[in-house]
Design a protein around this motif. Structure first.
Motif, PDB file in Angstrom:
ATOM      1  N   GLY A   5      27.571  -6.687 -26.934  1.00 46.73           N
ATOM      2  CA  GLY A   5      26.532  -7.276 -26.101  1.00 46.73           C
ATOM      3  C   GLY A   5      25.934  -8.545 -26.680  1.00 46.73           C
ATOM      4  N   SER A   6      26.313  -8.903 -27.899  1.00 47.07           N
ATOM      5  CA  SER A   6      25.804 -10.141 -28.468  1.00 47.07           C
ATOM      6  C   SER A   6      26.578 -11.321 -27.881  1.00 47.07           C
ATOM      7  CB  SER A   6      25.902 -10.119 -29.998  1.00 47.07           C
ATOM      8  OG  SER A   6      27.232  -9.938 -30.401  1.00 47.07           O
ATOM      9  N   GLU A   7      26.059 -12.509 -28.093  1.00 43.72           N
ATOM     10  CA  GLU A   7      26.637 -13.683 -27.450  1.00 43.72           C
ATOM     11  C   GLU A   7      26.882 -14.793 -28.458  1.00 43.72           C
ATOM     12  OE1 GLU A   7      23.141 -13.595 -25.413  1.00 43.72           O
ATOM     13  OE2 GLU A   7      23.869 -12.445 -23.721  1.00 43.72           O
ATOM     14  N   GLY A  23      23.660 -14.775 -30.939  1.00 47.07           N
ATOM     15  CA  GLY A  23      22.535 -13.855 -30.952  1.00 47.07           C
ATOM     16  C   GLY A  23      22.918 -12.584 -30.236  1.00 47.07           C
ATOM     17  N   GLY A  24      22.030 -11.643 -30.285  1.00 48.66           N
ATOM     18  CA  GLY A  24      22.345 -10.404 -29.608  1.00 48.66           C
ATOM     19  C   GLY A  24      21.205  -9.416 -29.634  1.00 48.66           C
ATOM     20  N   PRO A  25      21.460  -8.270 -29.085  1.00 52.13           N
ATOM     21  CA  PRO A  25      20.424  -7.239 -29.011  1.00 52.13           C
ATOM     22  C   PRO A  25      20.102  -6.695 -30.397  1.00 52.13           C
ATOM     23  CG  PRO A  25      22.531  -6.364 -28.294  1.00 52.13           C
ATOM     24  CD  PRO A  25      22.725  -7.824 -28.539  1.00 52.13           C
ATOM     25  N   ALA A  26      18.916  -6.164 -30.536  1.00 49.64           N
ATOM     26  CA  ALA A  26      18.522  -5.522 -31.792  1.00 49.64           C
ATOM     27  C   ALA A  26      19.418  -4.325 -32.041  1.00 49.64           C
ATOM     28  CB  ALA A  26      17.062  -5.083 -31.717  1.00 49.64           C
ATOM     29  N   GLN A  27      19.739  -4.092 -33.298  1.00 50.74           N
ATOM     30  CA  GLN A  27      20.579  -2.959 -33.647  1.00 50.74           C
ATOM     31  C   GLN A  27      19.831  -2.063 -34.616  1.00 50.74           C
ATOM     32  OE1 GLN A  27      24.421  -4.283 -34.880  1.00 50.74           O
ATOM     33  NE2 GLN A  27      24.728  -5.507 -33.063  1.00 50.74           N
ATOM     34  N   VAL A  28      20.196  -0.801 -34.639  1.00 56.28           N
ATOM     35  CA  VAL A  28      19.530   0.181 -35.475  1.00 56.28           C
ATOM     36  C   VAL A  28      20.478   0.609 -36.590  1.00 56.28           C
ATOM     37  CG1 VAL A  28      18.502   2.476 -35.521  1.00 56.28           C
ATOM     38  CG2 VAL A  28      18.192   1.015 -33.523  1.00 56.28           C
ATOM     39  N   ALA A  29      19.985   0.588 -37.823  1.00 57.60           N
ATOM     40  CA  ALA A  29      20.782   1.078 -38.951  1.00 57.60           C
ATOM     41  C   ALA A  29      20.412   2.539 -39.182  1.00 57.60           C
ATOM     42  CB  ALA A  29      20.484   0.256 -40.197  1.00 57.60           C
ATOM     43  N   VAL A  30      21.413   3.374 -39.359  1.00 58.40           N
ATOM     44  CA  VAL A  30      21.160   4.800 -39.593  1.00 58.40           C
ATOM     45  C   VAL A  30      21.983   5.264 -40.786  1.00 58.40           C
ATOM     46  CG1 VAL A  30      20.626   5.293 -37.191  1.00 58.40           C
ATOM     47  CG2 VAL A  30      22.962   5.506 -37.975  1.00 58.40           C
ATOM     48  N   GLY A  31      21.573   6.372 -41.336  1.00 58.88           N
ATOM     49  CA  GLY A  31      22.282   6.938 -42.483  1.00 58.88           C
ATOM     50  C   GLY A  31      23.343   7.924 -42.043  1.00 58.88           C
ATOM     51  N   PRO A  32      24.090   8.427 -43.007  1.00 56.76           N
ATOM     52  CA  PRO A  32      25.153   9.391 -42.713  1.00 56.76           C
ATOM     53  C   PRO A  32      24.614  10.632 -42.000  1.00 56.76           C
ATOM     54  CG  PRO A  32      25.216   8.689 -45.010  1.00 56.76           C
ATOM     55  CD  PRO A  32      23.969   8.139 -44.417  1.00 56.76           C
ATOM     56  N   SER A  44      22.303 -10.326 -20.609  1.00 57.33           N
ATOM     57  CA  SER A  44      21.252 -11.328 -20.449  1.00 57.33           C
ATOM     58  C   SER A  44      21.303 -11.929 -19.048  1.00 57.33           C
ATOM     59  CB  SER A  44      21.431 -12.452 -21.472  1.00 57.33           C
ATOM     60  OG  SER A  44      21.319 -11.963 -22.776  1.00 57.33           O
ATOM     61  N   THR A  45      20.125 -12.290 -18.562  1.00 47.76           N
ATOM     62  CA  THR A  45      20.050 -12.973 -17.275  1.00 47.76           C
ATOM     63  C   THR A  45      20.369 -14.451 -17.482  1.00 47.76           C
ATOM     64  OG1 THR A  45      17.719 -13.546 -17.514  1.00 47.76           O
ATOM     65  CG2 THR A  45      18.222 -11.397 -16.509  1.00 47.76           C
ATOM     66  N   ILE A  46      20.647 -15.149 -16.410  1.00 38.56           N
ATOM     67  CA  ILE A  46      20.889 -16.600 -16.483  1.00 38.56           C
ATOM     68  C   ILE A  46      19.668 -17.292 -17.093  1.00 38.56           C
ATOM     69  CG2 ILE A  46      21.244 -18.705 -15.111  1.00 38.56           C
ATOM     70  CD1 ILE A  46      23.750 -16.972 -15.376  1.00 38.56           C
ATOM     71  N   SER A  47      18.471 -16.861 -16.710  1.00 40.27           N
ATOM     72  CA  SER A  47      17.246 -17.459 -17.260  1.00 40.27           C
ATOM     73  C   SER A  47      17.169 -17.265 -18.773  1.00 40.27           C
ATOM     74  CB  SER A  47      16.008 -16.851 -16.607  1.00 40.27           C
ATOM     75  OG  SER A  47      15.938 -17.211 -15.262  1.00 40.27           O
ATOM     76  N   GLU A  48      17.570 -16.091 -19.256  1.00 43.13           N
ATOM     77  CA  GLU A  48      17.544 -15.830 -20.697  1.00 43.13           C
ATOM     78  C   GLU A  48      18.587 -16.680 -21.429  1.00 43.13           C
ATOM     79  OE1 GLU A  48      15.940 -11.225 -20.734  1.00 43.13           O
ATOM     80  OE2 GLU A  48      18.067 -11.609 -20.305  1.00 43.13           O
ATOM     81  N   HIS A  49      19.763 -16.845 -20.820  1.00 43.27           N
ATOM     82  CA  HIS A  49      20.774 -17.729 -21.409  1.00 43.27           C
ATOM     83  C   HIS A  49      20.227 -19.157 -21.509  1.00 43.27           C
ATOM     84  CE1 HIS A  49      24.326 -15.157 -21.642  1.00 43.27           C
ATOM     85  NE2 HIS A  49      24.012 -14.670 -20.459  1.00 43.27           N
ATOM     86  N   ARG A  50      19.648 -19.632 -20.439  1.00 45.03           N
ATOM     87  CA  ARG A  50      19.108 -21.003 -20.415  1.00 45.03           C
ATOM     88  C   ARG A  50      18.010 -21.182 -21.451  1.00 45.03           C
ATOM     89  NH1 ARG A  50      19.224 -21.511 -13.858  1.00 45.03           N
ATOM     90  NH2 ARG A  50      21.408 -22.141 -13.728  1.00 45.03           N
ATOM     91  N   GLU A  51      17.137 -20.191 -21.583  1.00 40.54           N
ATOM     92  CA  GLU A  51      16.057 -20.267 -22.564  1.00 40.54           C
ATOM     93  C   GLU A  51      16.625 -20.326 -23.984  1.00 40.54           C
ATOM     94  OE1 GLU A  51      12.106 -17.803 -24.039  1.00 40.54           O
ATOM     95  OE2 GLU A  51      13.180 -17.135 -22.252  1.00 40.54           O
ATOM     96  N   ASN A  55      16.086 -23.465 -26.509  1.00 42.35           N
ATOM     97  CA  ASN A  55      15.508 -23.280 -27.845  1.00 42.35           C
ATOM     98  C   ASN A  55      16.418 -23.864 -28.919  1.00 42.35           C
ATOM     99  OD1 ASN A  55      13.260 -21.969 -26.824  1.00 42.35           O
ATOM    100  ND2 ASN A  55      14.099 -19.934 -27.126  1.00 42.35           N
ATOM    101  N   PHE A  56      17.717 -23.618 -28.807  1.00 44.71           N
ATOM    102  CA  PHE A  56      18.684 -24.167 -29.761  1.00 44.71           C
ATOM    103  C   PHE A  56      18.639 -25.695 -29.752  1.00 44.71           C
ATOM    104  CE2 PHE A  56      23.024 -25.955 -30.130  1.00 44.71           C
ATOM    105  CZ  PHE A  56      23.260 -25.705 -31.475  1.00 44.71           C
ATOM    106  N   LEU A  57      18.754 -26.284 -28.572  1.00 42.29           N
ATOM    107  CA  LEU A  57      18.774 -27.743 -28.479  1.00 42.29           C
ATOM    108  C   LEU A  57      17.460 -28.356 -28.941  1.00 42.29           C
ATOM    109  CD1 LEU A  57      20.721 -28.192 -25.126  1.00 42.29           C
ATOM    110  CD2 LEU A  57      21.568 -28.529 -27.473  1.00 42.29           C
ATOM    111  N   GLY A  58      16.350 -27.640 -28.766  1.00 43.18           N
ATOM    112  CA  GLY A  58      15.054 -28.140 -29.207  1.00 43.18           C
ATOM    113  C   GLY A  58      14.931 -28.231 -30.723  1.00 43.18           C
ATOM    114  N   MET A  59      15.780 -27.511 -31.456  1.00 43.08           N
ATOM    115  CA  MET A  59      15.750 -27.539 -32.922  1.00 43.08           C
ATOM    116  C   MET A  59      16.702 -28.584 -33.512  1.00 43.08           C
ATOM    117  SD  MET A  59      15.520 -23.518 -33.969  1.00 43.08           S
ATOM    118  CE  MET A  59      16.906 -22.949 -32.983  1.00 43.08           C
ATOM    119  N   ILE A  60      17.518 -29.209 -32.673  1.00 48.50           N
ATOM    120  CA  ILE A  60      18.539 -30.148 -33.156  1.00 48.50           C
ATOM    121  C   ILE A  60      17.923 -31.478 -33.551  1.00 48.50           C
ATOM    122  CG2 ILE A  60      20.569 -31.491 -32.430  1.00 48.50           C
ATOM    123  CD1 ILE A  60      21.187 -28.552 -32.818  1.00 48.50           C
TER     124      ILE A  60
END
Length: 68
Positions: A5-7, A23-32, A44-51, A55-60
């Protein structure tokens, strides 16, 4: 999109070949011996992709084409 599900995004029109971000969804670490309930894949929605892209381009740095 990856199987988990990450992109990955590649900035195809940018000045630096194969530069981008991921990026991608939060993941959970677990023990044995600990089971985690299976969650539905979040798409992700189109709006989330665009956001994410905005954000990426704003840091360039316009002079280098990289995040500085």
């Amino acid at each position: 999109m990856r199987d988990d599900g990450s992109e990955d995004y590649t900035w195809e029109s940018g000045p630096n070949e194969k530069y981008g971000f991921g990026g991608g969804p939060a993941q959970v670490a677990v023990g044995p011996g600990v089971s985690v309930p299976t969650a539905e894949l979040y798409l992700s929605t189109i709006s989330e992709h665009r956001e994410s892209i905005r954000n990426f381009l704003g840091m360039i740095d316009p002079e280098t084409g990289y995040i500085e």
